[in-house]
Design an enzyme around this catalytic site. Structure first.
Site, PDB file in Angstrom:
ATOM      1  N   TYR A   1      14.158   0.028   0.758  1.00  0.00           N
ATOM      2  CA  TYR A   1      14.319   0.677  -0.543  1.00  0.00           C
ATOM      3  C   TYR A   1      15.718   0.406  -1.068  1.00  0.00           C
ATOM      4  O   TYR A   1      16.696   0.619  -0.359  1.00  0.00           O
ATOM      5  CB  TYR A   1      14.123   2.196  -0.407  1.00  0.00           C
ATOM      6  CG  TYR A   1      12.829   2.637  -1.045  1.00  0.00           C
ATOM      7  CD1 TYR A   1      12.640   2.534  -2.414  1.00  0.00           C
ATOM      8  CD2 TYR A   1      11.793   3.138  -0.271  1.00  0.00           C
ATOM      9  CE1 TYR A   1      11.449   2.900  -3.000  1.00  0.00           C
ATOM     10  CE2 TYR A   1      10.593   3.514  -0.850  1.00  0.00           C
ATOM     11  CZ  TYR A   1      10.419   3.401  -2.222  1.00  0.00           C
ATOM     12  OH  TYR A   1       9.239   3.760  -2.796  1.00  0.00           O
TER      13      TYR A   1
ATOM     14  N   GLU B   1      16.759   1.290  -4.623  1.00  0.00           N
ATOM     15  CA  GLU B   1      16.841   1.773  -6.009  1.00  0.00           C
ATOM     16  C   GLU B   1      18.287   1.762  -6.480  1.00  0.00           C
ATOM     17  O   GLU B   1      19.182   2.207  -5.759  1.00  0.00           O
ATOM     18  CB  GLU B   1      16.295   3.199  -6.090  1.00  0.00           C
ATOM     19  CG  GLU B   1      14.790   3.255  -5.904  1.00  0.00           C
ATOM     20  CD  GLU B   1      14.340   4.605  -5.397  1.00  0.00           C
ATOM     21  OE1 GLU B   1      14.953   5.106  -4.427  1.00  0.00           O
ATOM     22  OE2 GLU B   1      13.383   5.153  -5.981  1.00  0.00           O
TER      23      GLU B   1
ATOM     24  N   ASP C   1       9.845 -14.144 -25.674  1.00  0.00           N
ATOM     25  CA  ASP C   1       9.190 -14.071 -24.364  1.00  0.00           C
ATOM     26  C   ASP C   1       8.758 -15.496 -24.032  1.00  0.00           C
ATOM     27  O   ASP C   1       7.756 -15.988 -24.544  1.00  0.00           O
ATOM     28  CB  ASP C   1       7.990 -13.123 -24.454  1.00  0.00           C
ATOM     29  CG  ASP C   1       7.128 -13.146 -23.193  1.00  0.00           C
ATOM     30  OD1 ASP C   1       7.458 -13.900 -22.261  1.00  0.00           O
ATOM     31  OD2 ASP C   1       6.128 -12.397 -23.166  1.00  0.00           O
TER      32      ASP C   1
ATOM     33  N   THR D   1       8.607 -14.851 -17.181  1.00  0.00           N
ATOM     34  CA  THR D   1       8.078 -14.691 -15.839  1.00  0.00           C
ATOM     35  C   THR D   1       8.710 -15.760 -14.964  1.00  0.00           C
ATOM     36  O   THR D   1       9.216 -16.776 -15.455  1.00  0.00           O
ATOM     37  CB  THR D   1       6.547 -14.865 -15.815  1.00  0.00           C
ATOM     38  OG1 THR D   1       6.210 -16.092 -16.460  1.00  0.00           O
ATOM     39  CG2 THR D   1       5.842 -13.712 -16.521  1.00  0.00           C
TER      40      THR D   1
ATOM     41  N   LYS E   1       5.540 -19.130 -13.446  1.00  0.00           N
ATOM     42  CA  LYS E   1       4.801 -20.141 -14.194  1.00  0.00           C
ATOM     43  C   LYS E   1       5.566 -21.470 -14.095  1.00  0.00           C
ATOM     44  O   LYS E   1       5.699 -21.988 -12.995  1.00  0.00           O
ATOM     45  CB  LYS E   1       4.566 -19.645 -15.618  1.00  0.00           C
ATOM     46  CG  LYS E   1       3.692 -18.374 -15.619  1.00  0.00           C
ATOM     47  CD  LYS E   1       3.435 -17.783 -16.985  1.00  0.00           C
ATOM     48  CE  LYS E   1       2.641 -16.482 -16.840  1.00  0.00           C
ATOM     49  NZ  LYS E   1       2.484 -15.781 -18.125  1.00  0.00           N
TER      50      LYS E   1
ATOM     51  N   ARG F   1       5.946 -14.306  -8.088  1.00  0.00           N
ATOM     52  CA  ARG F   1       5.588 -13.505  -9.255  1.00  0.00           C
ATOM     53  C   ARG F   1       6.707 -12.512  -9.557  1.00  0.00           C
ATOM     54  O   ARG F   1       7.088 -11.719  -8.694  1.00  0.00           O
ATOM     55  CB  ARG F   1       4.294 -12.725  -9.009  1.00  0.00           C
ATOM     56  CG  ARG F   1       3.166 -13.557  -8.451  1.00  0.00           C
ATOM     57  CD  ARG F   1       1.827 -12.867  -8.594  1.00  0.00           C
ATOM     58  NE  ARG F   1       1.325 -13.058  -9.929  1.00  0.00           N
ATOM     59  CZ  ARG F   1       0.746 -14.180 -10.359  1.00  0.00           C
ATOM     60  NH1 ARG F   1       0.577 -15.195  -9.545  1.00  0.00           N
ATOM     61  NH2 ARG F   1       0.325 -14.277 -11.592  1.00  0.00           N
TER      62      ARG F   1
HETATM   63  C1  PLP Z   1       2.126 -14.502 -18.449  1.00  0.00           C
HETATM   64  C2  PLP Z   1       2.767 -13.843 -19.596  1.00  0.00           C
HETATM   65  C3  PLP Z   1       3.182 -12.494 -19.536  1.00  0.00           C
HETATM   66  C4  PLP Z   1       2.786 -11.526 -18.444  1.00  0.00           C
HETATM   67  O1  PLP Z   1       3.077 -11.795 -17.162  1.00  0.00           O
HETATM   68  P1  PLP Z   1       2.373 -11.019 -15.957  1.00  0.00           P
HETATM   69  O2  PLP Z   1       3.195 -11.457 -14.818  1.00  0.00           O
HETATM   70  O3  PLP Z   1       0.956 -11.476 -15.934  1.00  0.00           O
HETATM   71  O4  PLP Z   1       2.447  -9.560 -16.209  1.00  0.00           O
HETATM   72  C5  PLP Z   1       3.867 -11.990 -20.622  1.00  0.00           C
HETATM   73  N1  PLP Z   1       4.112 -12.739 -21.713  1.00  0.00           N
HETATM   74  C6  PLP Z   1       3.698 -14.011 -21.821  1.00  0.00           C
HETATM   75  C7  PLP Z   1       3.996 -14.780 -23.054  1.00  0.00           C
HETATM   76  C8  PLP Z   1       3.011 -14.606 -20.771  1.00  0.00           C
HETATM   77  O5  PLP Z   1       2.598 -15.868 -20.889  1.00  0.00           O
END
Ligand code: PLP
Length: 420
Positions: free
Chosen positions: A52, A54, A197, A224, A227, A233
């Site tokens: 932990y 935090e 994003d 993220t 990807k 993740r």
């Molecule tokens: C994949 C994605 C997310 C969310 O990611 P998770 O890990 O699935 O919660 C948010 N915004 C965009 C543009 C994405 O492509």
């Protein structure tokens, strides 16, 4: 450690082996997926999961933080340097959480947010009516024009009407480069903050293949880590220094409890990888491969949303191209060993369950080492799989060729299981 798991819980162990085999023998074309590094997998499976922590380095609730502080400091420093960000937070548990962190941290409930419509390439976490966020904030959505491109007249018109506190761009299904300066201008006109994003293209930005919205003066960028960045993740929130305290507090104690330190260790490893020259080559090759794949699909008569791509992803209108709904095309491709996902196209007359298209991308095949020649072959296999879906022999033949291609380009990570 694997032997102990095999002996203790064979059902789970068999499923893990099965998934390793699946990943080795099918070709992953879903643009949001990738194959992470063995070094990242090694960092994930460690005793940091016991801890932990935090709070933040140097200021935690519990003792025993000597090593958690080391990894979180390294992870944030690497993220700042890689993305030229003044501030980085690496604790968000994944993409959805990372975006909530920004909304709650910088806005008040009820504030207006301007974002891309889901059916035109936006993301669920950008205020889709089915998300909880849409009940907390006042989302307004812009749509693309008939060609599938961002329509700045529309963005400016809605911004003038609703006076958003935040202008949000960045999408999960938009094959064209984004004009970050254009979004910034609109936001400045109405006094809104800017957020991008870049979840899908985070790795391509890190690798210098696509522009970085922070360079265009954006206030906050989220991505993220699993990807195109090829990490575990997770989610990064990158921002100007002035928002750092609010972002950190919004993550903890605002939204989350203990951070997943084993994931943060693995994020740090992925960020180290992303700073190497090989990763710049990877990012450039991912784009070149997308051009080759799109070009060959077009030669076969496929109709692509926007007519092509500037990034790693391609949206094929399968109804117009092959007379198949996205769901049927996805199924046919899966049977041939090609993993894609059904995808709504702009103004799609079909539901999200059926859809008029499929989405595919090159981050994962590029990680396997495939190049433009292989992308041409993949496009040929794609077209044979959808056109020949009712011919069992053809489906079998395509699947065999996909397997041969995959065997020539093994995915990183455990491969022994694929052979056993
Ligand atoms: C994949 C994605 C997310 C969310 O990611 P998770 O890990 O699935 O919660 C948010 N915004 C965009 C543009 C994405 O492509």
């Amino acid at each position: 450690m694997r032997d102990r798991l095999r002996q203790y819980d064979p059902e789970i162990f068999e499923a893990i082996l099965g998934e390793e085999r699946r990943q080795q023998t099918e070709l992953e074309l879903i643009p949001s997926e990738n194959y992470t590094y063995p070094e990242v997998l090694a960092a994930l499976g460690t005793v940091f999961t016991n801890k932990y922590s935090e709070g933040y380095p140097g200021n935690r609730y519990y003792g025993g933080q000597t090593y958690t502080d080391v990894i979180e400091r390294l992870a944030t420093a690497r993220a700042r340097e890689l993305f030229r960000a003044e501030h980085a937070n690496v604790q968000a548990l994944s993409g959805a959480a990372m975006n909530q962190v920004v909304y709650y941290g910088l806005l008040q409930p009820g504030d207006a947010i301007l974002a891309m419509d889901l059916t035109h390439g936006g993301h669920l976490t950008h205020g889709s009516p089915v998300s909880h966020m849409s009940r907390v904030f006042d989302f307004h959505r812009y749509r693309t024009d008939a060609d599938g491109r961002v329509d700045f007249d529309e963005v400016r018109r809605i911004a003038g009407e609703v006076r958003p506190k935040l202008v949000l761009c960045g999408h999960s299904s938009y094959p064209r480069e984004l004009d970050y300066a254009g979004f910034k201008r609109v936001a400045d006109e109405v006094g809104a903050l800017t957020m991008a994003d870049v979840s899908h293209v985070g790795g391509l930005i890190a690798g210098g293949a696509l522009p970085n919205p922070l360079d265009a003066g954006f206030d906050v960028v989220t991505t993220t880590t699993h990807k195109s960045l090829r990490g575990p993740r997770g989610g990064l929130v990158l921002s100007k220094a002035e928002f750092g305290k609010r972002i950190d507090k919004s993550v903890f104690p605002g939204l989350q409890g203990g951070p997943h330190m084993h994931t943060i260790a693995a994020i740090a490893v992925a960020l180290k990888k992303a700073a190497e020259p090989e990763f710049r080559e990877y990012a450039a090759r991912t784009l070149a491969n997308a051009q080759a794949l799109a070009g060959r699909l077009i030669e076969h008569g496929a109709e692509l949303v926007t007519g092509g791509t500037d990034n790693h992803l391609i949206v094929v209108n399968t109804v117009a191209s092959f007379g198949l709904q996205g769901r049927e095309a996805q199924q046919a491709l899966e049977e041939a060993g090609l993993a894609t996902n059904k995808q709504l196209i702009p103004d799609d007359p079909l539901s999200a369950q059926r859809t008029s298209g499929v989405r595919l991308g090159t981050p994962a095949p590029t990680t396997r080492g495939m190049g433009e020649a292989e992308m041409v072959a993949v496009a040929d296999l794609f077209v044979r799989a959808v056109r020949g879906k009712d011919d069992a022999d053809e489906v079998k033949a395509v699947r065999a060729e996909v397997q041969q291609l995959c065997a020539r380009f093994p995915a990183p990570g455990p491969i022994s299981a694929a052979k056993s």
